[in-house]
Design a protein around this motif. Sequence first.
Motif, mmCIF file in Angstrom:
data_model
loop_
_atom_site.group_PDB
_atom_site.id
_atom_site.type_symbol
_atom_site.label_atom_id
_atom_site.label_comp_id
_atom_site.label_asym_id
_atom_site.label_seq_id
_atom_site.Cartn_x
_atom_site.Cartn_y
_atom_site.Cartn_z
ATOM 1 N N SER A 83 61.414 111.993 66.382
ATOM 2 C CA SER A 83 60.739 113.311 66.010
ATOM 3 C C SER A 83 60.407 113.473 67.292
ATOM 4 O O SER A 83 59.682 112.857 67.862
ATOM 5 N N ILE A 84 61.296 115.108 67.859
ATOM 6 C CA ILE A 84 60.573 115.417 68.802
ATOM 7 C C ILE A 84 58.963 116.094 68.762
ATOM 8 O O ILE A 84 58.783 116.462 69.690
ATOM 9 N N HIS A 85 58.803 116.204 67.375
ATOM 10 C CA HIS A 85 57.266 115.873 67.378
ATOM 11 C C HIS A 85 56.519 115.240 67.253
ATOM 12 O O HIS A 85 56.800 114.050 66.599
ATOM 13 N N ILE A 86 55.295 115.244 68.482
ATOM 14 C CA ILE A 86 53.957 114.494 68.509
ATOM 15 C C ILE A 86 53.661 114.017 67.074
ATOM 16 O O ILE A 86 53.223 112.910 66.598
ATOM 17 N N TYR A 87 53.342 114.760 65.890
ATOM 18 C CA TYR A 87 52.700 114.579 64.649
ATOM 19 C C TYR A 87 53.325 114.343 63.997
ATOM 20 O O TYR A 87 52.920 113.305 63.343
ATOM 21 N N GLU A 88 54.807 114.100 64.052
ATOM 22 C CA GLU A 88 55.552 113.657 63.313
ATOM 23 C C GLU A 88 55.735 111.735 63.396
ATOM 24 O O GLU A 88 55.596 110.984 62.753
ATOM 25 N N HIS A 89 56.288 111.879 64.429
ATOM 26 C CA HIS A 89 56.316 110.484 65.610
ATOM 27 C C HIS A 89 55.892 109.426 65.223
ATOM 28 O O HIS A 89 55.761 108.706 64.871
ATOM 29 N N CYS A 90 54.185 109.769 65.433
ATOM 30 C CA CYS A 90 52.950 109.448 66.187
ATOM 31 C C CYS A 90 51.950 109.166 65.270
ATOM 32 O O CYS A 90 51.500 108.136 64.504
ATOM 33 N N LEU A 91 52.283 109.932 64.123
ATOM 34 C CA LEU A 91 50.942 110.458 63.606
ATOM 35 C C LEU A 91 51.473 110.752 61.859
ATOM 36 O O LEU A 91 50.442 110.704 60.765
ATOM 37 N N GLY A 92 52.499 110.788 61.476
ATOM 38 C CA GLY A 92 53.385 110.405 60.300
ATOM 39 C C GLY A 92 53.392 111.542 58.841
ATOM 40 O O GLY A 92 52.738 111.750 57.712
ATOM 41 N N ALA A 100 53.309 110.690 55.355
ATOM 42 C CA ALA A 100 54.403 109.059 54.946
ATOM 43 C C ALA A 100 53.022 107.923 55.185
ATOM 44 O O ALA A 100 51.874 108.317 55.805
ATOM 45 N N PRO A 101 53.537 107.767 54.400
ATOM 46 C CA PRO A 101 52.670 106.197 53.622
ATOM 47 C C PRO A 101 52.505 105.317 54.220
ATOM 48 O O PRO A 101 53.158 105.120 55.702
ATOM 49 N N GLY A 102 50.975 105.050 54.665
ATOM 50 C CA GLY A 102 50.116 104.663 56.171
ATOM 51 C C GLY A 102 50.011 105.366 57.031
ATOM 52 O O GLY A 102 49.412 104.098 57.810
ATOM 53 N N SER A 103 50.648 105.810 57.056
ATOM 54 C CA SER A 103 50.570 106.798 58.161
ATOM 55 C C SER A 103 48.969 107.139 58.887
ATOM 56 O O SER A 103 48.085 107.370 57.845
ATOM 57 N N LEU A 156 44.528 113.173 55.553
ATOM 58 C CA LEU A 156 45.044 114.855 55.748
ATOM 59 C C LEU A 156 45.922 114.278 54.006
ATOM 60 O O LEU A 156 46.553 113.961 53.552
ATOM 61 N N GLN A 157 46.087 115.777 53.340
ATOM 62 C CA GLN A 157 46.511 115.653 52.632
ATOM 63 C C GLN A 157 47.415 117.201 52.343
ATOM 64 O O GLN A 157 47.481 117.754 52.416
ATOM 65 N N LEU A 158 48.702 116.614 50.807
ATOM 66 C CA LEU A 158 49.364 117.718 51.211
ATOM 67 C C LEU A 158 49.209 119.059 51.009
ATOM 68 O O LEU A 158 47.874 119.759 50.230
ATOM 69 N N ASP A 159 49.195 120.482 50.920
ATOM 70 C CA ASP A 159 49.016 121.598 51.052
ATOM 71 C C ASP A 159 47.684 122.110 52.000
ATOM 72 O O ASP A 159 47.267 122.982 52.028
ATOM 73 N N ASP A 160 47.129 120.768 52.768
ATOM 74 C CA ASP A 160 45.884 120.987 53.920
ATOM 75 C C ASP A 160 47.080 122.351 54.734
ATOM 76 O O ASP A 160 47.793 122.701 55.091
ATOM 77 N N GLU A 161 45.865 123.312 55.591
ATOM 78 C CA GLU A 161 46.070 124.238 56.449
ATOM 79 C C GLU A 161 46.324 123.559 57.430
ATOM 80 O O GLU A 161 44.360 123.759 57.304
ATOM 81 N N PHE A 205 57.178 107.289 63.041
ATOM 82 C CA PHE A 205 57.516 107.976 61.861
ATOM 83 C C PHE A 205 58.636 108.741 62.020
ATOM 84 O O PHE A 205 58.736 109.521 62.904
ATOM 85 N N TYR A 206 59.124 109.495 61.329
ATOM 86 C CA TYR A 206 60.392 110.453 60.315
ATOM 87 C C TYR A 206 61.554 110.249 62.438
ATOM 88 O O TYR A 206 61.581 111.325 62.845
ATOM 89 N N PRO A 207 61.984 109.129 61.748
ATOM 90 C CA PRO A 207 63.247 109.247 63.070
ATOM 91 C C PRO A 207 64.019 109.783 63.162
ATOM 92 O O PRO A 207 64.041 110.993 61.621
ATOM 93 N N ARG A 208 64.899 110.441 63.873
ATOM 94 C CA ARG A 208 66.055 111.133 63.862
ATOM 95 C C ARG A 208 67.341 110.156 63.543
ATOM 96 O O ARG A 208 67.224 109.484 64.664
ATOM 97 N N TYR A 209 68.194 110.478 62.931
ATOM 98 C CA TYR A 209 69.688 109.983 63.373
ATOM 99 C C TYR A 209 70.632 110.899 63.369
ATOM 100 O O TYR A 209 71.095 112.216 62.728
ATOM 101 N N ILE A 210 71.722 110.737 64.244
ATOM 102 C CA ILE A 210 72.465 111.130 64.617
ATOM 103 C C ILE A 210 73.751 110.374 64.874
ATOM 104 O O ILE A 210 74.050 109.354 65.139
ATOM 105 N N ALA A 211 74.847 110.448 64.021
ATOM 106 C CA ALA A 211 76.511 110.684 63.791
ATOM 107 C C ALA A 211 76.738 110.704 65.486
ATOM 108 O O ALA A 211 77.062 111.965 64.735
ATOM 109 N N ARG A 212 77.534 110.068 65.777
ATOM 110 C CA ARG A 212 78.669 110.224 66.689
ATOM 111 C C ARG A 212 79.889 109.708 67.327
ATOM 112 O O ARG A 212 79.768 108.246 66.714
#
Length: 142
Positions: free
Chosen positions: A29-38, A54-57, A64-69, A116-123
């Motif tokens: 993922s291009i976002h550090i918070y997605e890729h490294c922190l989940g 992500a579970p276990g992240s 951190l919880q869903l809908d936290d600001e 976490f949260y890799p991106r998949y590209i088809a080519r």
Amino acid sequence: DYITATKISYIDILFALNYVGVEILKQDSIHIYEHCLGFRVTQSNNKVIVKTIAPGSPAEIAGLQLDDEIISVNGDKVDNNFDDLFFSNYQEGVQMSTFSRNKLEMLYLEENAERFYPRYIARPKAKMSKSQKAAFEKWSKG
């Protein structure tokens, strides 16, 4: 021809895509918070809201919880600059202030070896057999 099944595995998909000369590339993922922190967020009206964890992240482990600001990153106020704050302040972990269920929370998220949260590209494959080229032409014209 169509593939019909109630469950299709990742291997089945790779096999089918290979048949038509397409490969799948996995990218971070291009976002550090997605890729490294989940965790993933939505951003609107100067607010950053947690939408996926992500579970276990590290995000889940830190509480951190869903809908936290998220209101600050390493002490800097979040104001239409969330990605920039992470990019400039990240050092294998981050301190965040959040509003969670109407309470101010301070969390420290420290990355681990998991990603976490890799991106998949088809080519299309660079080198295809004649049968793959023919199948790709037929498939891509839909």
